[in-house]
Scaffold this motif. Structure first.
Motif, PDB file in Angstrom:
ATOM      1  N   LEU A  38       0.835  -1.202   0.000  1.00  0.00           N
ATOM      2  CA  LEU A  38       0.000   0.000   0.000  1.00  0.00           C
ATOM      3  C   LEU A  38       0.868   1.250   0.000  1.00  0.00           C
ATOM      4  O   LEU A  38       0.647   2.179  -0.791  1.00  0.00           O
ATOM      5  N   HIS A  41       2.450   2.028  -3.273  1.00  0.00           N
ATOM      6  CA  HIS A  41       1.499   2.192  -4.381  1.00  0.00           C
ATOM      7  C   HIS A  41       1.457   0.963  -5.281  1.00  0.00           C
ATOM      8  O   HIS A  41       1.266   1.081  -6.494  1.00  0.00           O
ATOM      9  N   PRO A  44      -3.902  -2.290  -5.881  1.00  0.00           N
ATOM     10  CA  PRO A  44      -5.011  -1.648  -6.591  1.00  0.00           C
ATOM     11  C   PRO A  44      -5.905  -0.937  -5.574  1.00  0.00           C
ATOM     12  O   PRO A  44      -5.674  -0.995  -4.373  1.00  0.00           O
ATOM     13  N   ARG A  45      -6.925  -0.312  -6.059  1.00  0.00           N
ATOM     14  CA  ARG A  45      -7.843   0.399  -5.166  1.00  0.00           C
ATOM     15  C   ARG A  45      -8.421  -0.561  -4.128  1.00  0.00           C
ATOM     16  O   ARG A  45      -8.826  -1.679  -4.448  1.00  0.00           O
ATOM     17  N   ILE A  46      -8.431  -0.138  -2.877  1.00  0.00           N
ATOM     18  CA  ILE A  46      -8.981  -0.967  -1.804  1.00  0.00           C
ATOM     19  C   ILE A  46      -9.997  -0.153  -1.017  1.00  0.00           C
ATOM     20  O   ILE A  46     -10.014   1.088  -1.086  1.00  0.00           O
ATOM     21  N   ARG A  47     -10.827  -0.839  -0.267  1.00  0.00           N
ATOM     22  CA  ARG A  47     -11.842  -0.156   0.542  1.00  0.00           C
ATOM     23  C   ARG A  47     -11.179   0.690   1.618  1.00  0.00           C
ATOM     24  O   ARG A  47     -10.069   0.398   2.079  1.00  0.00           O
ATOM     25  N   ARG A  48     -11.883   1.710   2.038  1.00  0.00           N
ATOM     26  CA  ARG A  48     -11.348   2.629   3.045  1.00  0.00           C
ATOM     27  C   ARG A  48     -11.028   1.913   4.350  1.00  0.00           C
ATOM     28  O   ARG A  48     -10.006   2.195   4.973  1.00  0.00           O
ATOM     29  N   ARG A  51      -7.813   0.013   3.943  1.00  0.00           N
ATOM     30  CA  ARG A  51      -6.681   0.936   3.941  1.00  0.00           C
ATOM     31  C   ARG A  51      -6.353   1.384   5.362  1.00  0.00           C
ATOM     32  O   ARG A  51      -5.178   1.452   5.745  1.00  0.00           O
TER      33      ARG A  51
END
Length: 199
Positions: A38, A41, A44-48, A51
């Motif tokens: 994370l 970078h 990929p996009r992850i849930r809040r 994160r």
């Protein structure tokens, strides 16, 4: 049993290192690699909420490294020059020159040394404490930079965990413990001290 009882008495009067417990790092430490990805970078996009968990993992890892260094130096429960001090059972921290009055308060478990929860901004720690924390941070520079990029700010956490209302009794093959811990502390930090103690 005698050695373990002595260790429990020591914990009762002096507390234990306030490590973040292994549950913070996921099954077999799996959250650590995810946190690294994370901060680099690579995820990929992850849930809040995911994160948030991984950022907490990264901060906890850094804090534990600082605490580990203080434990190695055998001063995790002592106030050093430049210490940011925590008032027991509160989230209040203050920076004050260490004198005999403060040293006595630390011996009585009224105040504790602290370590960093990493983020942006200048650490308030100075002197020997600040130098040691900067040394640890330099060894984990990508983690520190990543936490700053995600907008976290410098906070502090007590290096020592007080253990109140500690009592115990022996069964035939079981040791029953009862105790109260400050909010945000981990019972596993207490148990690791007992497991490490000679029986």
């Amino acid at each position: 049993r005698i050695k373990l009882a002595e260790q429990l008495e020591q914990i009762k009067s002096h507390g234990v290192p306030n490590y973040f417990g292994p549950q913070r790092f996921g099954l077999d430490g799996s959250n650590i690699e995810q946190a690294r990805r994370l901060l680099s970078h690579e995820l990929p996009r992850i849930r809040r909420d995911e994160r948030s968990i991984l950022l907490s993992t990264a901060r906890s890892l850094l804090f534990n490294q600082v605490l580990h260094e203080r434990v190695k130096q055998r001063n995790w429960d002592q106030l050093l020059a430049g210490e940011v001090i925590n008032l027991d059972a509160t989230e209040r921290h203050f920076l004050e020159s260490v004198d005999q009055t403060l040293i006595k308060r630390a011996e009585q478990m009224d105040v504790h040394p602290t370590g960093p929860l990493w983020g942006s901004g200048e650490s308030p720690a100075g002197g020997a404490v600040g130098a040691m924390e900067r040394s640890v941070a330099e060894g984990l520079a990508p983690w520190c930079a990543g936490l700053e990029r995600f907008g976290l700010v410098q906070e502090r956490r007590s290096l020592r965990m007080s253990v109140s209302e500690l009592s115990w009794c022996w069964g035939e093959r079981v040791l029953d413990l009862e105790f109260r811990l400050p909010a945000g502390s981990f019972a596993t930090a207490l148990l690791r001290e007992l497991v490490a103690a000679p029986s």
